[in-house]
Design a protein around this motif. Structure first.
Motif, short mmCIF file in Angstrom:
data_model
loop_
_atom_site.label_atom_id
_atom_site.label_comp_id
_atom_site.label_asym_id
_atom_site.label_seq_id
_atom_site.Cartn_x
_atom_site.Cartn_y
_atom_site.Cartn_z
N VAL A 1 8.17 8.68 -52.39
CA VAL A 1 7.59 10.03 -52.27
C VAL A 1 8.68 11.00 -51.86
O VAL A 1 8.83 12.09 -52.44
N PHE A 2 9.50 10.61 -50.86
CA PHE A 2 10.56 11.50 -50.39
C PHE A 2 11.56 11.81 -51.50
O PHE A 2 11.86 12.97 -51.79
N ALA B 1 10.13 13.92 -54.34
CA ALA B 1 10.01 15.33 -53.98
C ALA B 1 11.38 16.01 -54.04
O ALA B 1 11.51 17.13 -54.55
N ALA B 2 12.43 15.32 -53.55
CA ALA B 2 13.78 15.89 -53.59
C ALA B 2 14.23 16.08 -55.04
O ALA B 2 14.81 17.11 -55.40
N LEU C 1 12.25 16.41 -57.63
CA LEU C 1 11.43 17.49 -58.20
C LEU C 1 12.10 18.83 -57.93
O LEU C 1 12.24 19.67 -58.82
N ALA C 2 12.58 19.01 -56.69
CA ALA C 2 13.27 20.26 -56.33
C ALA C 2 14.53 20.42 -57.17
O ALA C 2 14.81 21.51 -57.69
N THR D 1 13.65 21.12 -60.94
CA THR D 1 13.06 22.45 -61.06
C THR D 1 14.11 23.53 -60.92
O THR D 1 14.11 24.51 -61.67
N SER D 2 15.04 23.34 -59.97
CA SER D 2 16.06 24.37 -59.77
C SER D 2 16.97 24.44 -60.99
O SER D 2 17.34 25.53 -61.43
N VAL E 1 5.57 15.82 -60.36
CA VAL E 1 4.43 16.22 -59.53
C VAL E 1 3.35 15.14 -59.61
O VAL E 1 2.79 14.71 -58.60
N ILE F 1 4.34 12.01 -57.62
CA ILE F 1 4.16 12.17 -56.17
C ILE F 1 2.69 11.96 -55.80
O ILE F 1 2.37 11.23 -54.85
#
Lengths: 195, 195
Positions: A120-121, A124-125, A127-128, A131-132, A182, A185
């Motif tokens: 999950v961690f 999420a990282a 995903l960031a 996305t960026s 997403v 997660i």
């Protein structure tokens, strides 16, 4: 009274245990189903990000004529943001490949806890990160298409049409990976909730 | 034998129940701790995103002289990406305010499951939104600072120094919110794992 009580309570205990066993099996099967979907989505996301990186990384266009402009050959590395896009998508693709063995472990051990939290961690990282990369590249591609009159930035796509089509197209995989991460997660969180 | 067995097994059951009760209380306290941290981080993230949106939204600079350039007054809405930044940060701030009541419910009911899953999903979606706003704006701010010689895009920051300082500064809150949302997702997943 004491003699008849023991079997009854034993019977109750047994049926309770049976109910718990069935519930546990149902939960385990559902957990396994979530883990299989997780694995499939990871494969799709690997293809999406690696495809994006390759499509962007192999983009270049040489114009068949010379003009008074400096620019007559365009490639993705002329714009630093597009270089970041290639690097970030490659990192996310590599991470997703490395996460596949863990995803397979989760199919077998559907009650795993700490390894899911770790996923999950990192999901999420990542995903960031993806996305960026996708949105920074989109901002630059938008500028290349439309330009900005107020800042005197010209739309370079008027000359580099095939270059622009290619860099626009390679964004798609990155945005798909965003949506998939997403979902990944939420799947991990659902598996943790089901345990 | 039957008479002496019953109290012993009862005693064992009682002590088992006591152990489970203590474990459950410990788990509940830890879950409550996670929920309190969740609430505090949400408050900080609201301030970060709302601050970012306001700092960017109130940015403009009028130059004290006329030049041959079209551009002598700059404000954030000249660049569509910066308008997106303001809108996206406002949306994320509004979502975070709306999520605070749910976060308070989680302090009281630390075993909540579906509401936490809902928060994980929306937190992940908002992470994607705030990241895309922050990095698209960063790409444009970088371009305003450095320009791009290959694409004939000039660095407008040479004229609009205070405008550029302001738009660079307003990115910070957005990047802080990004990190906070990653932590919030992991916290929710940890709370689901602890239940």
């Amino acid at each position: 009274m004491d003699g008849s009580k023991a079997p009854v309570s034993e019977h109750v205990e047994t049926s309770k245990a049976a109910v718990l066993e069935v519930a546990s099996r149902g939960g385990r099967a559902a957990g396994r189903g979530l883990a299989v979907v997780d694995l499939i989505l990871r494969f799709v996301a690997v293809i999406a990000t690696a495809g994006s990186a390759m499509a962007m990384g192999t983009t270049n266009q040489t114009l068949p004529f010379f003009t008074q402009f400096l620019l007559f050959k365009a490639q993705y590395s002329d714009l630093p943001t597009l270089t970041f896009f290639v690097v970030a998508n490659s990192i996310v693709a590599a991470y997703l490949v490395l996460s596949i063995p863990l995803s397979i472990v989760h199919i077998i051990r559907s009650r795993a806890k700490y390894s899911r939290l770790l996923l999950v961690f990192f999901d999420a990282a990542m995903l960031a990160l993806v996305t960026s990369a996708a949105s920074a590249a989109t901002a630059i591609v938008y500028l290349a298409h439309k330009g900005n009159a107020r800042a005197n930035w010209f739309a370079i796509c008027q000359q580099f049409d095939s270059f622009c089509e290619r860099i626009s197209g390679s964004l798609i995989g990155s945005f798909a990976a965003m949506a998939l991460l997403v979902v990944l997660i939420v799947l991990s969180a659902a598996a943790l909730a089901r345990r």
